[in-house]
Design a protein around this motif. Structure first.
Motif, PDB file in Angstrom:
ATOM      1  N   LYS A  68       1.988   2.326  -3.431  1.00 39.86           N
ATOM      2  CA  LYS A  68       1.158   2.567  -4.419  1.00 39.86           C
ATOM      3  C   LYS A  68       0.595   4.031  -4.364  1.00 39.86           C
ATOM      4  CE  LYS A  68      -2.910   0.247  -6.548  1.00 39.86           C
ATOM      5  NZ  LYS A  68      -4.136  -0.892  -6.125  1.00 39.86           N
ATOM      6  N   LYS A  69       1.319   5.251  -5.008  1.00 41.33           N
ATOM      7  CA  LYS A  69       1.223   6.282  -4.814  1.00 41.33           C
ATOM      8  C   LYS A  69       0.451   7.162  -5.839  1.00 41.33           C
ATOM      9  CE  LYS A  69       4.203   7.317  -1.230  1.00 41.33           C
ATOM     10  NZ  LYS A  69       4.489   8.118   0.060  1.00 41.33           N
ATOM     11  N   HIS A  70       0.421   6.379  -7.113  1.00 41.15           N
ATOM     12  CA  HIS A  70      -0.348   7.210  -8.098  1.00 41.15           C
ATOM     13  C   HIS A  70      -1.701   6.843  -8.087  1.00 41.15           C
ATOM     14  CE1 HIS A  70       0.530   2.759  -9.497  1.00 41.15           C
ATOM     15  NE2 HIS A  70      -0.848   2.994 -10.087  1.00 41.15           N
ATOM     16  N   SER A  71      -2.508   7.896  -8.683  1.00 40.64           N
ATOM     17  CA  SER A  71      -3.954   7.836  -8.483  1.00 40.64           C
ATOM     18  C   SER A  71      -4.427   6.736  -9.567  1.00 40.64           C
ATOM     19  CB  SER A  71      -4.444   9.235  -8.789  1.00 40.64           C
ATOM     20  OG  SER A  71      -4.111   9.637 -10.049  1.00 40.64           O
ATOM     21  N   GLN A  72      -5.666   6.242  -9.240  1.00 42.26           N
ATOM     22  CA  GLN A  72      -6.439   5.565 -10.042  1.00 42.26           C
ATOM     23  C   GLN A  72      -7.730   5.928 -11.048  1.00 42.26           C
ATOM     24  OE1 GLN A  72      -5.435   2.230  -9.993  1.00 42.26           O
ATOM     25  NE2 GLN A  72      -3.798   2.940  -8.929  1.00 42.26           N
ATOM     26  N   GLY A  73      -7.975   5.376 -11.876  1.00 33.81           N
ATOM     27  CA  GLY A  73      -9.050   5.748 -12.695  1.00 33.81           C
ATOM     28  C   GLY A  73      -8.519   6.588 -13.902  1.00 33.81           C
ATOM     29  N   CYS A  74      -9.415   7.353 -14.578  1.00 33.08           N
ATOM     30  CA  CYS A  74      -9.326   8.129 -15.698  1.00 33.08           C
ATOM     31  C   CYS A  74      -8.686   9.572 -14.904  1.00 33.08           C
ATOM     32  CB  CYS A  74     -10.633   8.504 -16.253  1.00 33.08           C
ATOM     33  SG  CYS A  74     -11.234   7.160 -17.350  1.00 33.08           S
ATOM     34  N   LYS A  75      -7.978  10.030 -15.889  1.00 28.51           N
ATOM     35  CA  LYS A  75      -7.316  11.439 -15.490  1.00 28.51           C
ATOM     36  C   LYS A  75      -8.278  12.568 -15.930  1.00 28.51           C
ATOM     37  CE  LYS A  75      -3.709   9.163 -13.923  1.00 28.51           C
ATOM     38  NZ  LYS A  75      -4.353   8.007 -13.561  1.00 28.51           N
ATOM     39  N   HIS A  99       0.884  -1.260  -0.092  1.00 26.81           N
ATOM     40  CA  HIS A  99       0.017  -0.121   0.125  1.00 26.81           C
ATOM     41  C   HIS A  99       0.955   1.005   0.002  1.00 26.81           C
ATOM     42  CE1 HIS A  99      -3.446   2.360   0.525  1.00 26.81           C
ATOM     43  NE2 HIS A  99      -3.077   3.063   1.442  1.00 26.81           N
TER      44      HIS A  99
END
Length: 141
Positions: free
Chosen positions: A10-17, A7
């Motif tokens: 995992k620092k990048h955001s998820q989903g559509c930019k 955890h």
């Protein structure tokens, strides 16, 4: 312990930019006298024949700046097609309210409020132009 370690990495955001910036919504009062008279005249024009698509096209051809935000689906919601096409009761009620939104709270008062004679003369002149079928825009006024 392994889950905590995964955890942390995992620092990048998820989903559509987000590509587009958020903008405030702009609401139009199409029932104010300035625009509603033109919409009503367009609907009664024989070449338009109460078609929401043709009404919008006609209005945008006459005055693109004023009617650029008017959608076919908006006009379609105002037309009652249960018999001979006509405006819905809600559309007529809103047109009768005009610039008034059903309350008297706040809002900027007219600049001619202190000069009732001048206000009456201007309104009379504009109504005469409207009754003559002249298309009134901010440029022509």
């Amino acid at each position: 312990m392994v889950k905590e370690h995964q955890h942390q990495h995992k620092k990048h955001s998820q989903g559509c930019k987000h590509i587009h910036k958020k903008q405030d919504t702009v609401y139009h009062n199409w029932h104010r006298p300035f625009t509603w008279v033109q919409i009503d005249n367009a609907a009664k024009n024989p070449s338009v024949a109460w078609s929401s698509t043709q009404i919008v096209q006609y209005l945008k051809k006459k005055d693109l700046v004023t009617f650029k935000g008017l959608a076919r689906s908006t006009v379609k919601g105002w037309i009652d097609c249960s018999g001979k096409p006509k405006w819905t009761e809600a559309a007529i009620r809103m047109a009768n309210l005009g610039n008034h939104q059903g309350h008297s709270n706040g809002g900027k008062k007219g600049i001619f409020m202190k000069y009732p004679a001048a206000e009456k003369a201007i309104v009379k002149r504009l109504e005469a132009l409207r009754d003559a079928g002249a298309v009134l825009t901010l440029i022509t006024i």
